[in-house]
Design a protein around this motif. Structure first.
Motif, short mmCIF file in Angstrom:
data_model
loop_
_atom_site.label_atom_id
_atom_site.label_comp_id
_atom_site.label_asym_id
_atom_site.label_seq_id
_atom_site.Cartn_x
_atom_site.Cartn_y
_atom_site.Cartn_z
N PRO A 38 0.80 -1.23 0.00
CA PRO A 38 0.00 0.00 0.00
C PRO A 38 0.83 1.28 0.00
O PRO A 38 0.53 2.22 -0.74
N GLY A 39 1.90 1.32 0.78
CA GLY A 39 2.73 2.51 0.84
C GLY A 39 3.52 2.75 -0.44
O GLY A 39 3.82 3.89 -0.79
N GLY A 40 3.85 1.69 -1.15
CA GLY A 40 4.69 1.80 -2.33
C GLY A 40 3.93 1.84 -3.64
O GLY A 40 4.54 1.79 -4.71
N GLN A 41 2.60 1.95 -3.58
CA GLN A 41 1.79 1.88 -4.81
C GLN A 41 2.09 3.03 -5.76
O GLN A 41 2.22 2.84 -6.97
N GLU A 126 -3.37 -13.48 -7.96
CA GLU A 126 -2.87 -14.13 -9.18
C GLU A 126 -1.66 -14.99 -8.81
O GLU A 126 -1.02 -14.77 -7.77
N SER A 127 -1.34 -15.93 -9.66
CA SER A 127 -0.21 -16.82 -9.39
C SER A 127 1.13 -16.12 -9.63
O SER A 127 1.27 -15.35 -10.58
N VAL A 128 2.08 -16.37 -8.74
CA VAL A 128 3.45 -15.86 -8.92
C VAL A 128 4.44 -17.02 -8.94
O VAL A 128 5.66 -16.81 -8.85
N ARG A 129 3.95 -18.22 -9.06
CA ARG A 129 4.84 -19.39 -9.03
C ARG A 129 5.85 -19.33 -10.17
O ARG A 129 5.50 -19.16 -11.33
N GLY A 130 7.12 -19.43 -9.81
CA GLY A 130 8.19 -19.40 -10.80
C GLY A 130 8.54 -18.03 -11.32
O GLY A 130 9.37 -17.90 -12.22
N LYS A 131 7.96 -16.98 -10.76
CA LYS A 131 8.20 -15.62 -11.26
C LYS A 131 9.33 -14.91 -10.50
O LYS A 131 9.66 -15.26 -9.37
N ASP A 132 9.86 -13.91 -11.16
CA ASP A 132 10.87 -13.02 -10.57
C ASP A 132 10.10 -11.82 -10.03
O ASP A 132 9.73 -10.92 -10.77
N VAL A 133 9.85 -11.80 -8.71
CA VAL A 133 8.94 -10.85 -8.10
C VAL A 133 9.70 -9.67 -7.47
O VAL A 133 10.65 -9.87 -6.71
N PHE A 134 9.25 -8.46 -7.79
CA PHE A 134 9.80 -7.23 -7.21
C PHE A 134 8.71 -6.61 -6.33
O PHE A 134 7.66 -6.20 -6.83
N ILE A 135 8.97 -6.56 -5.03
CA ILE A 135 8.01 -6.02 -4.06
C ILE A 135 8.39 -4.58 -3.72
O ILE A 135 9.50 -4.32 -3.26
N PHE A 136 7.47 -3.64 -3.95
CA PHE A 136 7.70 -2.22 -3.69
C PHE A 136 7.10 -1.82 -2.34
O PHE A 136 5.98 -2.20 -2.02
N GLN A 137 7.87 -1.01 -1.61
CA GLN A 137 7.34 -0.45 -0.37
C GLN A 137 8.00 0.89 -0.07
O GLN A 137 9.23 1.02 -0.19
N ASP A 138 7.20 1.88 0.27
CA ASP A 138 7.68 3.18 0.71
C ASP A 138 7.32 3.31 2.18
O ASP A 138 6.20 3.67 2.53
N VAL A 139 8.28 3.01 3.05
CA VAL A 139 8.01 2.99 4.49
C VAL A 139 7.80 4.38 5.06
O VAL A 139 7.35 4.52 6.19
N GLU A 140 8.15 5.42 4.30
CA GLU A 140 7.99 6.80 4.78
C GLU A 140 6.77 7.49 4.17
O GLU A 140 6.64 8.70 4.24
N ASN A 159 6.54 1.44 11.17
CA ASN A 159 6.41 0.07 11.65
C ASN A 159 5.28 -0.67 10.94
O ASN A 159 5.39 -1.86 10.64
N ASP A 160 4.17 0.04 10.67
CA ASP A 160 3.07 -0.57 9.92
C ASP A 160 3.54 -0.97 8.52
O ASP A 160 3.24 -2.08 8.04
N HIS A 161 4.27 -0.07 7.89
CA HIS A 161 4.75 -0.36 6.54
C HIS A 161 5.73 -1.53 6.54
O HIS A 161 5.72 -2.37 5.62
N VAL A 162 6.60 -1.58 7.54
CA VAL A 162 7.57 -2.68 7.63
C VAL A 162 6.84 -4.00 7.81
O VAL A 162 7.17 -5.01 7.18
N MET A 163 5.82 -4.01 8.67
CA MET A 163 5.08 -5.25 8.91
C MET A 163 4.32 -5.67 7.67
O MET A 163 4.26 -6.87 7.34
N THR A 181 12.78 -9.81 -4.89
CA THR A 181 13.60 -8.60 -4.78
C THR A 181 12.76 -7.52 -4.11
O THR A 181 11.62 -7.29 -4.51
N LEU A 182 13.33 -6.87 -3.10
CA LEU A 182 12.64 -5.77 -2.43
C LEU A 182 13.08 -4.45 -3.05
O LEU A 182 14.27 -4.22 -3.23
N VAL A 183 12.12 -3.60 -3.35
CA VAL A 183 12.41 -2.25 -3.84
C VAL A 183 11.96 -1.28 -2.74
O VAL A 183 10.79 -0.95 -2.64
N VAL A 184 12.90 -0.89 -1.90
CA VAL A 184 12.61 0.00 -0.77
C VAL A 184 13.55 1.21 -0.86
O VAL A 184 14.65 1.19 -0.31
#
Length: 444
Positions: A38-41, A126-140, A159-163, A181-184
């Motif tokens: 939600p924070g990184g949308q 949706e399925s992510v099996r076998g995919k190269d996933v990039f997770i976005f988050q903006d903790v600020e 802390n909410d964003h981290v959780m 892969t995390l995109v933070v």
């Protein structure tokens, strides 16, 4: 008609024996997936827009080059490439017309649930099996965020964003993703990286969490301390820099070259930022000065006015010059405000600051509004890596876009390509300055 049998056989054989076939930029990237917390949308949406443009451009460029090189009809070649992608996909076929470029859908539909007791749940729709996933988050990101399919509006803490990030990583891992892969852009707790007493190394602790949960790589922007890299054993950390984007904006408000070149001096706001500002001074070929602050560490900074700084001294000269400072992040802004006031009182004609991660926590924006009205500074350049609606309304704030940089890094990592020229960008900065010089000469 399709390509004749002989040409088609050679074409298919050459592609099949190419190690990176399924991951080449011009083919359907069926394994690249983006999940936005939600924070990184907001930031993820901008990066995805760049990804779409890049893949379309590369497909068009590749089909042009191949068709000319092998003297093939482009329309038939595009059909053959789409056929090849249809044969390789795990689905029955890829949706879209067979005679044109079929844009990939990068973002995975995800539902985020916020419970009354403060717990979070992430569901992948949706399925992510076998995919190269990039997770976005903006903790600020401290703007109002929609949760529970829009039914709940909530302002989330770091802390909410981290959780939320942790439960999303777990959902993706449980769903069988091949790589995470995390995109933070703002690495959470990055200022808690050095042990000075009976305290924890929280930046390192979070690194251990990510690694334990199977995160392969982490992409961040101007990390507060290089020591954080040492927290990882197997996870790779890619630390990007916004220096090119910042200098691009600086060149629009300060004449950097030519006969009308302004007298610019780079000033390090403290000893911790000396390397960063030395980089700018070297790239811009201007003098480097430094502000030395005496602090009382028995006092904890609460806001922009009440800081622990007791005295300030300048090593260098800014009188009659444009003073430019760069730092990695801005929280309450007290340190920067004191530095700006000091430089203004020291005779600087303009005071400009660049901040990679503009948090502006607490009442920082109000404090900077007051300082701007007093003429203590001219402009602040920040990036869109931190979502902040109020900042964009300010005359004194300039937002530079780094989503294209992140999109480039993501495609290169996904296709196993090098990052050297993106991480060490002195060459493109020199070209930028030279371009500014050429434009100035043409105007003359």
């Amino acid at each position: 008609m399709y390509l004749d049998r002989k040409k088609s056989k050679v074409y298919t054989k050459n592609i099949s024996h190419n190690r990176g076939l399924n991951k080449m930029p011009y083919s359907e990237p069926t394994t690249l997936a983006v999940i936005a917390c939600p924070g990184g949308q907001a930031f993820a949406s901008e990066v995805v827009a760049h990804l779409r443009h890049m893949y379309k451009h590369r497909f068009s460029l590749k089909s042009d080059v191949i068709s000319k090189r092998y003297n093939l009809d482009k329309a038939e070649l595009v059909k053959q490439m789409n056929l090849d992608n249809d044969l390789k996909t795990s689905d029955l076929c890829i949706r879209g017309p067979i005679e044109k470029y079929r844009p990939p859908v990068f973002e995975i539909k995800t539902r985020f649930t916020y419970f009354a007791n403060g717990e979070f749940k992430t569901e992948l729709l949706e399925s992510v099996r076998g995919k190269d996933v990039f997770i976005f988050q903006d903790v600020e990101n401290h703007e109002v965020i929609s949760l529970n399919d829009g039914a709940t509006k909530q302002v989330l803490s770091v802390n909410d964003h981290v959780m939320t990030l942790l439960v999303t990583i777990d959902a993706v891992r449980q769903a069988g993703a091949k790589q995470i892969t995390l995109v933070v852009p703002a690495y959470p707790y990055s200022r808690q990286h050095k042990k000075k007493g009976r305290e924890g190394l929280t930046a390192s602790l979070l690194g251990h969490f990510y690694e334990f949960m199977g995160v392969t790589r982490l992409i961040t922007l101007d990390i507060h301390s290089r020591e954080i890299v040492n927290a990882f054993n197997t996870t790779h950390l890619e630390n990007l820099h916004a220096s090119y984007q910042i200098i691009r904006e600086l060149s629009k408000i300060v004449n950097l070259q030519g006969e009308n070149k302004e007298n610019l001096v780079v000033v390090s706001p403290d000893t911790g930022a000396i390397d960063r500002n030395k980089f700018y001074a070297t790239g811009l070929k201007v003098p480097l000065a430094m502000i030395y602050k005496e602090r009382d560490y028995s006092v904890v900074t609460q806001d922009a006015k009440n800081t622990n700084i007791k005295s300030v001294k300048l090593l260098g000269d800014v009188h009659g010059k444009v003073a430019f400072m760069a730092d990695d992040m801005l929280g309450t802004g007290g340190t920067l405000l004191k530095a700006m006031e000091f430089l203004h009182n020291s005779g600087a004609t303009k005071v400009i600051a660049a901040i990679s991660l503009p948090f502006f926590t607490g009442n920082a924006i109000k404090q900077f509004d007051e300082a701007y009205e007093k003429g203590l500074f001219y402009r602040i350049i920040g990036t869109n890596a931190v979502y902040h609606e109020e900042l964009l309304k300010r005359e004194w704030y300039i937002s530079t876009n780094v989503s294209g940089l992140f999109a480039n890094v993501i495609t290169r990592l996904h296709h196993d390509q090098g990052l050297s020229d993106l991480l060490e960008n002195r060459d493109i900065i020199e070209r930028l300055i030279k371009k500014a010089t050429d434009n100035d000469e043409q105007q003359e």
